[in-house]
Scaffold this motif. Structure first.
Motif, PDB file in Angstrom:
ATOM      1  N   THR A  21       0.743   3.951  -3.076  1.00  0.00           N
ATOM      2  CA  THR A  21       0.306   5.334  -2.906  1.00  0.00           C
ATOM      3  C   THR A  21       1.444   6.319  -3.174  1.00  0.00           C
ATOM      4  OG1 THR A  21      -1.292   4.580  -1.275  1.00  0.00           O
ATOM      5  CG2 THR A  21      -0.824   6.922  -1.310  1.00  0.00           C
ATOM      6  N   LEU A  68       0.828  -1.206   0.000  1.00  0.00           N
ATOM      7  CA  LEU A  68       0.000   0.000   0.000  1.00  0.00           C
ATOM      8  C   LEU A  68       0.869   1.266   0.000  1.00  0.00           C
ATOM      9  CD1 LEU A  68      -2.900   1.127   0.238  1.00  0.00           C
ATOM     10  CD2 LEU A  68      -2.657   0.974   2.718  1.00  0.00           C
ATOM     11  N   THR A  69       1.936   1.250   0.800  1.00  0.00           N
ATOM     12  CA  THR A  69       2.841   2.400   0.855  1.00  0.00           C
ATOM     13  C   THR A  69       3.471   2.667  -0.507  1.00  0.00           C
ATOM     14  OG1 THR A  69       3.404   1.692   3.090  1.00  0.00           O
ATOM     15  CG2 THR A  69       4.783   3.392   2.118  1.00  0.00           C
ATOM     16  N   PRO A  87      -6.861   7.356  -3.314  1.00  0.00           N
ATOM     17  CA  PRO A  87      -5.527   7.299  -2.706  1.00  0.00           C
ATOM     18  C   PRO A  87      -5.050   5.881  -2.402  1.00  0.00           C
ATOM     19  CG  PRO A  87      -7.150   8.064  -1.118  1.00  0.00           C
ATOM     20  CD  PRO A  87      -7.841   8.004  -2.436  1.00  0.00           C
ATOM     21  N   PHE A  88      -5.988   4.970  -2.120  1.00  0.00           N
ATOM     22  CA  PHE A  88      -5.556   3.653  -1.643  1.00  0.00           C
ATOM     23  C   PHE A  88      -5.804   2.536  -2.647  1.00  0.00           C
ATOM     24  CE2 PHE A  88      -6.913   5.993   2.311  1.00  0.00           C
ATOM     25  CZ  PHE A  88      -5.645   6.474   2.558  1.00  0.00           C
ATOM     26  N   GLY A  89      -6.263   2.889  -3.856  1.00  0.00           N
ATOM     27  CA  GLY A  89      -6.372   1.872  -4.902  1.00  0.00           C
ATOM     28  C   GLY A  89      -4.977   1.453  -5.334  1.00  0.00           C
ATOM     29  N   LEU A  90      -4.788   0.161  -5.550  1.00  0.00           N
ATOM     30  CA  LEU A  90      -3.427  -0.325  -5.751  1.00  0.00           C
ATOM     31  C   LEU A  90      -2.942  -0.089  -7.180  1.00  0.00           C
ATOM     32  CD1 LEU A  90      -3.412  -3.643  -3.698  1.00  0.00           C
ATOM     33  CD2 LEU A  90      -2.665  -1.377  -2.994  1.00  0.00           C
ATOM     34  N   ILE A 105      -1.763  12.978   1.263  1.00  0.00           N
ATOM     35  CA  ILE A 105      -1.442  11.563   1.396  1.00  0.00           C
ATOM     36  C   ILE A 105      -0.297  11.142   0.479  1.00  0.00           C
ATOM     37  CG2 ILE A 105      -2.372   9.239   1.037  1.00  0.00           C
ATOM     38  CD1 ILE A 105      -5.037  10.379   2.092  1.00  0.00           C
TER      39      ILE A 105
END
Lengths: 331, 284
Positions: free
Chosen positions: B41, B37-38, B53-56, B248
């Motif tokens: 993003t 995830l890091t 923001p968190f879609g891979l 983010i």
């Protein structure tokens, strides 16, 4: 004088030599060494420990002594001769509801934060136990979270717990449990457990690796014999495997338990003790008392109390572990 | 190993093993998900970060990394992290090796008493004395100073390091030492020429372990670098989180910069790192 015989007994037990590591081999020769050598050894010994002693004295003993002194005065950070107030910091502490709430959170942290990694870590270790190929990969993957800086861990888990777009809520919605979805770090009822979940994620790998290395030393003949005698998997685990890894079990318990007393980074980063003090632990409470409310003596008293509670645990568990590990080697 | 005794269960066993691997791979993926995830993003375009923001891995751009490095000051945080971690680690390795040798092999007056001092360092958590240490450093003029922070970081690792190195020296056979002594080697030569080369793997493991601990340390720079002149990645990331938690994208990039050296070091030297943690557990 009797040193020669001590050396002989280890030599006379050839079967033991492989398994029992000789402890403190220098003991056997100390009394035999000539006076000149002993003098030279003493001089070098002092020389080699002087830097350590200097460092420990200045950066541990001195502040530790001040810590005790601080708790009996009312220090505001500047006054060179602060007023003596006796034990009133401690009597206030005993009546401070916030301190007790923080202490309760530490207790929750210790119970959950110790038992959950042990259960998951042991389960994983048993799963990987007789896997040969690829076990390095699993060790690296599971252990990696443990070595990451907790600040970074806190940031990323903050996103996972995010109310609207975080992966946890999205997952819950996907499996039809959207009633459980919430702002995990903003809800006082669950915030502590959400932070704990992150801590468990970070600790499991450590417990797993420790248990795995202990399991690899388990005497397989005993396990096989028990299997032939008709013991089922649970019985073999409980009666044969667990007793053999007991010292390691206690050691892991000690470490995670002590970690539960001194938890700070992850809570500080993820919630700062909030919402409304729901995740406040003694560590964050001591910090905010001293550095945000400028109640330096009170914060120090808090930190000292945590230590006084935790140190006997450390000493006791360490003794227990040492006794068991001696039994384990047959000494 | 082969402790399977039931005859004719070869295929069943293989199936079981495959299932086990699948389960373990799934669990590994789950454990590593926050890292994925890091990375995802951090490498998004700024527009994509706003909507998803968190879609891979839905877009690719290095603009977050550039912004974190320059505007977010992570470039100088990296330098500071090294300035705080490297000297303190060297100090821990050198002083612990010396003291570990003395405690393991040299009888000298006060050894028992001094060893209690080392044990004390293991038992007392840092935050017990962190508050008075702040005022002590202030009066010594060591707040915001590279020397002060390095000395504090080193002192937090010394007790463990001494224990760790002592165990290595204790395991060496007496005969080596005696032979060298008969050959006329001085005590210092025995240490430096004979014993030291035998524990280099231990020193390496201690070095890697201590470096990670110091790199990850949060409380020491949080407390003792108040002006931020030598702010390292950990407190830098915390500051960035507080100031711009809505950004983010750059925040993810900063997180990536903070953990990348740790991940690389751990994957490359996982044996040494694990050994450090295990010994800390078993022998401490």
């Amino acid at each position: 004088v009797i040193t020669g015989s001590a050396d002989k007994t280890t030599d006379m037990a050839p079967g033991r030599e492989v398994t029992t590591r000789r402890r403190r081999p220098w003991r056997a020769v100390e009394a035999d060494t000539p006076r000149v050598t002993r003098g030279a050894q003493a001089r070098l010994g002092v020389f080699m420990t002087v830097p350590l002693v200097a460092m420990v004295t200045v950066f541990l003993l001195l502040p530790l002594t001040s810590a005790v002194y601080y708790t009996f005065v009312d220090f505001n950070g500047f006054d060179p001769s602060p007023p003596w107030i006796g034990v009133s910091n401690f009597t206030e502490l005993a009546r401070d509801a916030d301190a007790w709430a923080a202490f309760e959170n530490n207790v929750v942290w210790i119970v959950v934060g110790t038992s959950a990694p042990i259960v998951f870590g042991l389960g994983l270790a048993l799963l990987v136990w007789n896997v040969r190929r690829g076990s390095v990969l699993y060790r690296v993957a599971f252990f990696l979270p443990f070595v990451l800086p907790q600040v970074a861990v806190g940031v990323v888990w903050g996103w996972i717990y995010e109310p609207s777009r975080g992966w946890l809520n999205r997952f819950l919605e996907a499996v039809g449990l959207s009633s459980l979805a919430r702002g995990w770090l903003g809800d006082p009822d669950v915030a502590l457990y959400a932070v704990l979940g992150t801590a468990v994620w970070a600790t499991v790998g450590f417990v797993f690796v420790v248990f795995l290395s202990a399991l690899r030393n388990v005497d397989m003949n005993l396990v096989d014999a028990a299997r032939l005698d008709g013991a089922n998997a649970f019985q073999r685990l409980y009666h044969i495997v667990l007793p053999q890894i007991m010292p390691v079990f206690l050691m892991v318990t000690t470490l995670t338990l002590l970690g539960g007393f001194s938890v700070f980074d992850i809570v500080f980063v993820m919630t700062g003790g909030g919402p409304a003090g729901a995740t406040e632990v003694l560590g964050t409470y001591a910090y905010s008392s001293a550095f945000q409310l400028n109640r330096i003596s009170y914060g120090t008293a808090l930190a000292l109390v945590i230590t006084v509670i935790s140190v006997p645990f450390a000493v006791w568990m360490n003794r227990l572990q040492r006794r068991l590990s001696l039994q384990g080697t047959g000494a | 190993m082969n402790h399977q005794t039931v005859a004719g269960s070869g295929t069943r066993r293989r199936l079981l093993l495959t299932g086990k691997h699948l389960l373990l791979l799934g669990l590994s993926a789950l454990m590593l998900f926050p890292l994925v995830l890091t990375v995802s993003t951090a490498l998004k375009s700024s527009h994509d970060v706003k909507v998803n923001p968190f879609g891979l891995f839905s877009s690719f751009s290095t603009e977050n990394l550039v912004e974190a490095w320059t505007v977010g000051d992570f470039g100088s945080y990296v330098v500071n992290s090294f300035l705080l971690s490297v000297p303190s680690t060297l100090l821990v390795v050198v002083l612990s090796t010396m003291a570990g040798y003395a405690f393991a092999r040299l009888p000298f007056p006060g050894r028992g008493l001094l060893f209690y001092l080392v044990v004390l360092g293991l038992l007392v958590p840092f935050f017990t004395y962190m508050i008075p240490l702040y005022f002590q450093l202030r009066s010594m003029g060591m707040l915001d100073s590279l020397i002060g922070i390095n000395l504090v970081l080193a002192s937090t690792g010394l007790s463990f390091g001494t224990f760790f190195m002592r165990a290595f020296f204790s395991d060496l056979p007496v005969e080596v030492e005696q032979a060298a002594r008969i050959d006329g080697a001085s005590e210092w030569q025995i240490f430096q020429k004979i014993m030291l080369p035998l524990v280099t793997s231990g020193m390496g493991a201690l070095g890697v372990f201590t470096f990670l601990q110091n790199w990850n340390n949060f409380l020491v720079p949080l407390l003792y670098v108040p002006s931020g002149e030598y702010r390292p990645l950990t407190t830098g990331l915390y500051l960035f989180l507080g100031g711009r938690s809505i950004d983010i994208g750059p925040l993810a990039a900063g997180t990536l910069i903070t953990i990348l050296p740790v991940v690389v070091l751990f994957v490359a030297l996982h044996r040494q790192v694990t050994q450090g943690f295990l010994s800390g557990a078993v022998k401490g």
